[in-house]
Design an enzyme around this catalytic site. Sequence first.
Site, PDB file in Angstrom:
ATOM      1  N   HIS A  32      36.169  27.738 -14.433  1.00 36.08           N
ATOM      2  CA  HIS A  32      36.060  27.213 -13.062  1.00 36.08           C
ATOM      3  C   HIS A  32      36.339  25.702 -13.058  1.00 36.08           C
ATOM      4  CE1 HIS A  32      33.056  30.691 -12.384  1.00 36.08           C
ATOM      5  NE2 HIS A  32      34.101  30.970 -11.636  1.00 36.08           N
ATOM      6  N   LYS A  62      28.270  41.247  -5.943  1.00 37.15           N
ATOM      7  CA  LYS A  62      27.773  41.630  -7.271  1.00 37.15           C
ATOM      8  C   LYS A  62      26.285  41.287  -7.323  1.00 37.15           C
ATOM      9  CE  LYS A  62      32.036  39.433  -8.487  1.00 37.15           C
ATOM     10  NZ  LYS A  62      32.536  38.150  -8.919  1.00 37.15           N
ATOM     11  N   ARG A  92      43.639  34.559 -13.199  1.00 37.08           N
ATOM     12  CA  ARG A  92      43.667  34.746 -14.649  1.00 37.08           C
ATOM     13  C   ARG A  92      44.694  35.820 -14.980  1.00 37.08           C
ATOM     14  NH1 ARG A  92      37.308  35.289 -14.640  1.00 37.08           N
ATOM     15  NH2 ARG A  92      38.007  36.118 -12.638  1.00 37.08           N
ATOM     16  N   SER A  99      32.535  34.769 -15.538  1.00 39.75           N
ATOM     17  CA  SER A  99      31.073  34.646 -15.439  1.00 39.75           C
ATOM     18  C   SER A  99      30.399  35.928 -15.898  1.00 39.75           C
ATOM     19  CB  SER A  99      30.663  34.349 -13.991  1.00 39.75           C
ATOM     20  OG  SER A  99      31.166  33.106 -13.589  1.00 39.75           O
TER      21      SER A  99
HETATM   22  P1  ADP Z   1      33.981  35.456  -6.932  1.00 35.90           P
HETATM   23  O1  ADP Z   1      34.181  34.479  -5.813  1.00 35.90           O
HETATM   24  O2  ADP Z   1      34.918  36.625  -6.865  1.00 35.90           O
HETATM   25  O3  ADP Z   1      32.552  35.811  -7.206  1.00 35.90           O
HETATM   26  P2  ADP Z   1      33.917  33.523  -9.071  1.00 35.90           P
HETATM   27  O4  ADP Z   1      32.864  32.735  -8.396  1.00 35.90           O
HETATM   28  O5  ADP Z   1      33.567  34.023 -10.454  1.00 35.90           O
HETATM   29  O6  ADP Z   1      34.494  34.718  -8.237  1.00 35.90           O
HETATM   30  O7  ADP Z   1      35.226  32.639  -9.232  1.00 35.90           O
HETATM   31  C1  ADP Z   1      35.798  31.916  -8.178  1.00 35.90           C
HETATM   32  C2  ADP Z   1      37.283  31.818  -8.397  1.00 35.90           C
HETATM   33  O8  ADP Z   1      37.545  31.255  -9.671  1.00 35.90           O
HETATM   34  C3  ADP Z   1      38.038  33.146  -8.380  1.00 35.90           C
HETATM   35  O9  ADP Z   1      39.295  32.955  -7.771  1.00 35.90           O
HETATM   36  C4  ADP Z   1      38.210  33.506  -9.835  1.00 35.90           C
HETATM   37  O10 ADP Z   1      39.353  34.312 -10.051  1.00 35.90           O
HETATM   38  C5  ADP Z   1      38.401  32.114 -10.408  1.00 35.90           C
HETATM   39  N1  ADP Z   1      38.047  32.044 -11.827  1.00 35.90           N
HETATM   40  C6  ADP Z   1      36.923  32.471 -12.443  1.00 35.90           C
HETATM   41  N2  ADP Z   1      36.971  32.251 -13.776  1.00 35.90           N
HETATM   42  C7  ADP Z   1      38.181  31.676 -14.004  1.00 35.90           C
HETATM   43  C8  ADP Z   1      38.872  31.249 -15.174  1.00 35.90           C
HETATM   44  N3  ADP Z   1      38.353  31.385 -16.395  1.00 35.90           N
HETATM   45  N4  ADP Z   1      40.093  30.711 -15.016  1.00 35.90           N
HETATM   46  C9  ADP Z   1      40.648  30.615 -13.795  1.00 35.90           C
HETATM   47  N5  ADP Z   1      40.080  31.002 -12.659  1.00 35.90           N
HETATM   48  C10 ADP Z   1      38.866  31.535 -12.754  1.00 35.90           C
END
Ligand code: ADP
Length: 160
Positions: A16, A40, A89, A127
């Site tokens: 992130h 989730k 990703r 995550s």
């Molecule tokens: P969500 O909003 O679906 O719960 P997250 O909070 O985990 O997802 O992530 C927010 C955004 O960051 C999403 O677009 C996710 O694809 C992206 N993201 C999460 N981990 C990574 C990573 N390692 N590299 C690039 N983007 C990421």
Amino acid sequence: MKAIYPGTFDPITLGHLNILEKASKIFDEVILGVADYTAKQNYFDPLERFELCQTCTAHLSNVKVIRFTGLVVNFAKEQNCRILIRGLRAVSDFEYELSLALHNVKLSPEIETIFLVPSLRYMYLSSSMIRQLADLDADLNDFVPPAVAKALKQKLNRKS
Ligand code: ADP
């Protein structure tokens, strides 16, 4: 120009932060939007997720962390912002992220989603993987900022 990087950040990872750092170089101001709602199961509660995001982004002067409830597009309108940043990703993200972006355009045609790709070493970092590894007491320092590693450790100690 201002952009919002929305997510649940449960917890925030180096992946992130990699996306956020890239975005903060492109845009004048970036809002890290921490969603209270998550489809989730919550690992950290919304306040913990928000506080960890604040701690881990303190070095980025044009980034502001804001908690929000409800739809991302409504949050963007409140913030007078028309750009959403999402991270892409491996192939596994594509269908979900494309569907989310298309639904957001349908809900609010003036809002655009921009996808950023992380550095190769963060491509498979998520995550959910971090939560699993944390439950098994793995060393997480290569994957999350120190404050998050500490918070995960404390959570595990409270469980046992
Ligand atoms: P969500 O909003 O679906 O719960 P997250 O909070 O985990 O997802 O992530 C927010 C955004 O960051 C999403 O677009 C996710 O694809 C992206 N993201 C999460 N981990 C990574 C990573 N390692 N590299 C690039 N983007 C990421």
